[in-house]
Design an enzyme around this catalytic site. Structure first.
Site, PDB file in Angstrom:
ATOM      1  N   TYR A 146      42.193  10.554   7.951  1.00 26.40           N
ATOM      2  CA  TYR A 146      43.661  10.566   7.927  1.00 26.40           C
ATOM      3  C   TYR A 146      44.177  10.076   9.270  1.00 26.40           C
ATOM      4  CZ  TYR A 146      48.422  12.465   7.687  1.00 26.40           C
ATOM      5  OH  TYR A 146      49.785  12.612   7.692  1.00 26.40           O
ATOM      6  N   ASP A 241      40.493   6.628  16.392  1.00 24.99           N
ATOM      7  CA  ASP A 241      41.558   7.623  16.301  1.00 24.99           C
ATOM      8  C   ASP A 241      41.057   8.934  16.904  1.00 24.99           C
ATOM      9  OD1 ASP A 241      43.400   9.556  15.573  1.00 24.99           O
ATOM     10  OD2 ASP A 241      43.748   8.722  13.574  1.00 24.99           O
ATOM     11  N   LYS A 273      48.096  15.566  20.113  1.00 19.37           N
ATOM     12  CA  LYS A 273      47.740  16.980  20.132  1.00 19.37           C
ATOM     13  C   LYS A 273      47.523  17.527  21.550  1.00 19.37           C
ATOM     14  CE  LYS A 273      46.029  16.820  15.387  1.00 19.37           C
ATOM     15  NZ  LYS A 273      47.199  17.430  14.781  1.00 19.37           N
TER      16      LYS A 273
END
Length: 457
Positions: A146, A241, A273
């Site tokens: 994702y 990613d 994050k």
């Protein structure tokens, strides 16, 4: 301890439904995958959450990764308060964004970075940049990985290994995924076939450096190195990613665990994050020549009103400055203790399972007896073989005992440096009963597709 009441959370959830689709601002928070009442959190400190009803939980989600140091870390709080006192947004360059960029460049294989406000924005911008740099259109991604809700990446696999993708959700036009190839993760043959058939048109291959959005499914040894070399050979860019793994699984992210050792580096990397310290902040970075294509140096346009926000970059900078070797040692130790205890509890209860880790991120896969002895989950098909009802029972038993797990079987478990022995003991005490609850769920004989509720938060 069983929560004394959840009436406050239930009331807020009803109110939220009247003004917000599904009552939440990101789907997995609605508890659709596990059922029951989502907990509305009032406050958090260290490794603990407190909901609006006063119930306390050991947090094994950590805001889906950012809270590396635990909640309300004193140094981060102090720096943020001081930053807010100076003003919350200027729309100009600021000192904290320069200092955070320097910290990221010092820790990772990137030469330059550009700040944005979300992981989705980082990935979207990286793909635009890759297309602009190569003059090509095709993007390769992996099923189960994702990368945010970018139209071209919310794609489902076509009917063959190297066929073009189809939209993975209503609202995504077929044209948006027409230039995307979706392949099985960890499958070298599929990658080789895709590049053999379409290599001259592939702008980039994007992958989670170590996937955590189908459960934790780490790359097989040498797989990231193989991807980097394949892209280099065909003139495509390798986009890693690290929104989830960046600065969490090591001070240099997943690249610090495999890339630095194996001697390769990605062309572009996305971050989020941890680097935001709990604030909406993300970034993408890479080789100087690639990043030089960005406006105002180059022709590829990207912009954002709140990019590099001074409060967010301050929080991220202080978080990274406190992310020491000792912090990572404690994270690794705590994750190892909980993972081993979950494995033992499920084994003792007779539940077919696999506890799988990628650095200090891990997840628990619960299976039916018919699955046999599963020794590894290497792709989305393997992750989708879980018995989701068993995870529901496991989740709610832990929740009732004051331990907050990811409300989906397809998510990673996160700990922080604030998870000390006293907190860990509470998790360990809850695991045997949760394992017995999972064992009491019968095998799932239905043929329904997996509901991944994919996408953290």
């Amino acid at each position: 301890m069983t929560p004394s009441t959840t009436s406050g959370s239930a009331a807020l959830f009803r109110r939220a439904h009247s003004v917000t689709p599904g009552g939440v601002n990101s789907p997995v928070r609605a508890f659709n995958a596990v059922g029951g009442t989502p907990r509305f959190i009032e406050s958090a400190r260290g490794a603990l959450l407190r909901d609006v009803d006063g119930n306390e939980y050991v947090d094994l989600v950590c805001s889906w990764g950012p809270m590396l140091l635990g909640h309300a870390h004193p140094a981060v709080q102090e720096a943020v308060v001081a930053a807010v006192a100076r003003g919350t947004s200027y729309g100009t360059p600021t000192r904290p964004e320069v200092e955070l960029a320097e910290e990221i460049v010092a820790r990772t294989p990137v030469d330059k970075v550009r700040f944005v406000s979300s992981g989705t924005e980082a990935t979207m911008s990286a793909i635009r940049l890759a297309r602009g740099f190569t003059g090509r259109d095709l993007v390769v991604k992996f099923a189960g990985c994702y990368h945010g809700h970018v139209d071209s990446l919310l794609a489902a696999a076509g009917s063959g290994l190297a066929t073009f993708a189809v939209p993975g959700t209503p609202g995504v036009p077929a044209a948006s995924t027409a230039a995307t190839l979706v392949l099985p993760f960890n499958d070298r043959a599929a990658v080789e076939q895709a590049f053999a058939e379409h290599g001259a048109g592939i702008a980039c291959l994007v992958t989670e450096a170590s996937p955590g959005n189908m459960g934790v499914v780490p790359p097989l040894p040498g797989f990231n190195e193989f991807l980097a070399e394949t892209c280099r050979r065909h003139g495509a860019l390798f986009v890693s990613d690290e929104v989830m793994t960046g600065f969490r699984v090591s001070r240099s992210g997943q690249w610090g665990l495999d890339g630095a050792r194996e001697g390769w580096r990605p062309d572009l990397v996305t971050f989020g994050k941890v680097m935001g310290g709990g604030f909406p902040a993300a970034a993408f970075g890479g080789r100087a020549d690639v990043m030089g294509m960005l406006s105002p140096e180059g022709p590829v346009y990207q912009a954002g009103t709140l990019s590099g926000n001074p409060v967010a970059t301050t929080a991220g900078l202080v978080t990274l400055q406190h992310a020491t070797d000792e912090v990572y040692a404690q994270l690794d130790r705590a994750a190892g203790i909980v993972g081993a205890a979950a494995d033992k509890a499920l084994t003792d209860a007779g539940v077919p399972h696999l506890v799988q880790a990628g650095g200090n991120m891990f997840s628990v896969f619960l299976f039916d007896e018919s699955a046999g002895d599963v020794t590894a989950v290497t792709d989305f098909a393997g992750a989708s073989a879980q018995n989701l009802d068993r995870y529901k029972a496991f989740f709610h038993s832990m929740l009732d005992q004051g331990v907050y797990l990811p409300p989906s079987a397809f998510e990673a478990w996160f700990l922080s440096s604030a998870h000390d022995d006293a907190v860990l003991d509470r998790v360990l005490e809850a695991l045997p009963a949760a394992a017995r609850a999972a064992a009491a769920v019968p095998p799932d004989r239905s043929a329904r597709p997996a509901d991944t509720d994919q996408g953290d938060a």
